[in-house]
Motif scaffolding. Structure first.
Motif, PDB file in Angstrom:
ATOM      1  N   TYR A 278      92.603  58.456  37.584  1.00 48.93           N
ATOM      2  CA  TYR A 278      93.144  60.314  37.423  1.00 48.93           C
ATOM      3  C   TYR A 278      91.708  60.858  36.882  1.00 48.93           C
ATOM      4  O   TYR A 278      91.176  61.905  37.033  1.00 48.93           O
ATOM      5  CB  TYR A 278      93.214  59.976  35.489  1.00 48.93           C
ATOM      6  CG  TYR A 278      93.592  60.917  34.357  1.00 48.93           C
ATOM      7  CD1 TYR A 278      94.381  62.327  34.680  1.00 48.93           C
ATOM      8  CD2 TYR A 278      92.198  60.747  33.388  1.00 48.93           C
ATOM      9  CE1 TYR A 278      93.976  62.801  33.691  1.00 48.93           C
ATOM     10  CE2 TYR A 278      92.510  60.964  32.690  1.00 48.93           C
ATOM     11  CZ  TYR A 278      93.063  62.751  32.674  1.00 48.93           C
ATOM     12  OH  TYR A 278      93.190  63.654  32.038  1.00 48.93           O
TER      13      TYR A 278
ATOM     14  N   GLU B  43      94.938  61.972  40.659  1.00 51.91           N
ATOM     15  CA  GLU B  43      95.726  62.857  40.251  1.00 51.91           C
ATOM     16  C   GLU B  43      95.834  63.387  38.325  1.00 51.91           C
ATOM     17  O   GLU B  43      94.953  63.382  38.127  1.00 51.91           O
ATOM     18  CB  GLU B  43      96.614  61.136  39.497  1.00 51.91           C
ATOM     19  CG  GLU B  43      96.367  60.674  41.032  1.00 51.91           C
ATOM     20  CD  GLU B  43      97.755  58.634  40.328  1.00 51.91           C
ATOM     21  OE1 GLU B  43      98.210  58.357  40.680  1.00 51.91           O
ATOM     22  OE2 GLU B  43      97.465  58.201  39.269  1.00 51.91           O
ATOM     23  N   THR B  44      96.716  63.826  38.505  1.00 55.37           N
ATOM     24  CA  THR B  44      96.577  65.622  37.683  1.00 55.37           C
ATOM     25  C   THR B  44      97.213  64.208  36.350  1.00 55.37           C
ATOM     26  O   THR B  44      97.393  63.230  36.176  1.00 55.37           O
ATOM     27  CB  THR B  44      97.200  65.871  37.688  1.00 55.37           C
ATOM     28  OG1 THR B  44      98.365  66.449  37.968  1.00 55.37           O
ATOM     29  CG2 THR B  44      96.764  66.858  38.837  1.00 55.37           C
ATOM     30  N   ARG B  45      96.965  64.959  34.870  1.00 50.77           N
ATOM     31  CA  ARG B  45      97.528  65.256  34.439  1.00 50.77           C
ATOM     32  C   ARG B  45      98.404  64.685  34.129  1.00 50.77           C
ATOM     33  O   ARG B  45      99.737  63.360  33.129  1.00 50.77           O
ATOM     34  CB  ARG B  45      96.944  65.407  33.084  1.00 50.77           C
ATOM     35  CG  ARG B  45      97.258  64.914  31.682  1.00 50.77           C
ATOM     36  CD  ARG B  45      96.856  66.258  30.294  1.00 50.77           C
ATOM     37  NE  ARG B  45      95.689  66.151  30.028  1.00 50.77           N
ATOM     38  CZ  ARG B  45      95.222  66.120  29.065  1.00 50.77           C
ATOM     39  NH1 ARG B  45      95.360  64.488  28.749  1.00 50.77           N
ATOM     40  NH2 ARG B  45      93.877  65.836  28.935  1.00 50.77           N
ATOM     41  N   ASP B  46      99.700  65.674  34.436  1.00 49.69           N
ATOM     42  CA  ASP B  46     100.815  66.063  35.083  1.00 49.69           C
ATOM     43  C   ASP B  46     101.411  64.324  35.081  1.00 49.69           C
ATOM     44  O   ASP B  46     102.584  63.684  35.778  1.00 49.69           O
ATOM     45  CB  ASP B  46     101.971  66.848  35.352  1.00 49.69           C
ATOM     46  CG  ASP B  46     101.889  68.678  34.335  1.00 49.69           C
ATOM     47  OD1 ASP B  46     101.488  68.047  32.518  1.00 49.69           O
ATOM     48  OD2 ASP B  46     100.939  69.546  34.848  1.00 49.69           O
TER      49      ASP B  46
ATOM     50  N   ILE C  26      99.972  62.039  35.446  1.00 52.41           N
ATOM     51  CA  ILE C  26      99.656  60.654  35.098  1.00 52.41           C
ATOM     52  C   ILE C  26     101.284  60.123  34.267  1.00 52.41           C
ATOM     53  O   ILE C  26     101.616  59.522  33.935  1.00 52.41           O
ATOM     54  CB  ILE C  26      98.974  60.567  34.497  1.00 52.41           C
ATOM     55  CG1 ILE C  26      97.665  59.865  35.246  1.00 52.41           C
ATOM     56  CG2 ILE C  26      98.742  59.394  33.431  1.00 52.41           C
ATOM     57  CD1 ILE C  26      98.011  58.884  35.498  1.00 52.41           C
ATOM     58  N   LYS C  27     101.631  61.035  33.706  1.00 52.52           N
ATOM     59  CA  LYS C  27     103.038  61.604  32.765  1.00 52.52           C
ATOM     60  C   LYS C  27     103.559  60.523  33.594  1.00 52.52           C
ATOM     61  O   LYS C  27     104.604  60.066  32.804  1.00 52.52           O
ATOM     62  CB  LYS C  27     102.819  62.952  32.019  1.00 52.52           C
ATOM     63  CG  LYS C  27     102.316  63.354  31.223  1.00 52.52           C
ATOM     64  CD  LYS C  27     102.277  65.145  30.470  1.00 52.52           C
ATOM     65  CE  LYS C  27     101.569  65.143  29.143  1.00 52.52           C
ATOM     66  NZ  LYS C  27     101.474  66.816  29.215  1.00 52.52           N
TER      67      LYS C  27
END
Length: 249
Positions: free
Chosen positions: A57, A62-65, A67-68
Motif C-alpha cells: 500500500y 496497491e491503491t486505497r480502493d 485495499i478495501k
C-alpha cells in the motif's frame, strides 16, 4: 518477434500482479523449513503478511480502493474458514496465539490474495468488460454461490446447478485486456476456469507445506482432489464480481 514481445509483457504484468500470492507461498515455504524461536509459525506468517500488505500500500503497488476490496475478501474468506474448520472439512493443527476458533487469522489472506491478483491485473492490463449482466444478477448469483459453501453440509450440493447458471448468466460477458498497444478479448467463463485451475495448483503447494490439512492428509500429504477445481472456480466468481463492481461502477 512481436508475439514474443507481447508474451513477455503479458508475463511481466501477470508476475507483478502475483506479488502478494507469491509472498504468501514464499512465507509458507520458508516458515516450514526455518524454525524461528519464540514465535509460533502461524503468528509469524500473519505478521509477515501484514508487513507485505502495508508495504504494497505505502509503496503504491496497491491503491486505497484495492485495499478495501482485499479487506472485504479477507473477511469473506475468514468467515468461510471458521465454518469449514468447525465442520471438519480441514484443520490447522499447529499452535498459535492468533487463532480464532481453531483458525489462524492469516488464512483470510489466502483468499484476499485472489482479490489482490484480480485488482492488480485489472489495472495493469487496463481491463474492461462487455456484456456484464448487471448488479442484481451478479450479486444474487455470487450470494447463492457463497451460501452453497455453507449449506451443502446439510442440504444437497447445488454446485453443478450454480456452475450451469454461471455459464448462462455470463455467456455474453467478455474480458477485454490490453498488452502494450494491442487489445485482446476472452470469455469471462474461461477466465474463471483458468484462474480456478491455478488456485488448485497453489492449494496443493500450500497443503504440501502444511498451510492447512485435509482429513486425508493427516498422516501423509496427498494430492488435493481435482473436484476442488470446481470450488475454486465458483470462489473466483465471487472475487471477480466484487472487483468488477468496484471497477465498473
Amino acid at each position: 518477434m512481436k508475439p514474443i514481445i507481447q508474451l513477455l509483457h503479458f508475463g511481466y504484468h501477470q508476475a507483478m500482479s502475483c506479488i502478494f500470492p507469491v509472498a504468501i507461498f514464499g512465507t509458507l515455504i520458508l516458515s516450514s523449513v526455518i524454525e524461528v524461536p519464540f514465535i509460533h509459525r502461524y503468528d509469524l506468517i500473519l505478521l509477515t503478511l501484514l508487513g507485505v500488505q502495508f508495504f504494497m500500500y505505502f509503496s503504491g503497488l496497491e491503491t486505497r480502493d484495492e485495499i478495501k476490496v482485499i479487506c472485504v475478501f479477507h473477511i469473506i474468506g475468514l468467515v468461510l474458514e471458521l465454518y469449514k474448520v468447525w465442520m471438519g472439512s480441514w484443520s490447522y493443527p499447529e499452535p498459535g496465539y492468533t487463532k480464532l476458533l481453531g483458525v489462524p487469522l492469516y488464512s483470510g489472506f489466502m483468499y484476499a490474495s485472489v482479490a489482490s491478483f484480480m485488482c492488480q491485473v485489472w489495472r495493469r492490463l487496463r481491463m474492461d468488460m462487455t456484456g456484464w449482466p448487471g448488479l442484481t444478477s451478479s450479486v444474487l448469483l455470487g450470494g447463492a454461490i457463497y451460501l452453497n459453501f455453507f449449506t451443502h453440509h446439510f442440504i444437497p450440493d447445488f454446485r453443478w446447478w450454480l456452475t450451469a447458471l454461471v455459464f448462462i448468466v455470463f455467456w455474453k460477458t467478455w474480458i477485454i485486456y490490453r498488452v502494450r498497444t494491442v487489445t485482446y478479448r476472452m470469455p469471462l467463463t474461461l477466465v474463471f476456469i483458468i484462474v480456478g485451475f491455478f488456485i488448485w495448483l497453489a492449494e496443493n503447494i500450500a497443503t504440501f507445506f502444511d498451510a492447512w490439512k485435509y482429513p486425508d492428509q493427516q498422516q501423509s500429504w496427498q494430492l488435493v482432489g481435482v473436484s476442488k477445481i470446481s470450488s475454486w472456480f465458483l470462489l473466483v466468481i465471487i472475487s471477480v464480481i466484487i472487483v468488477a463492481q468496484l471497477k465498473i461502477c
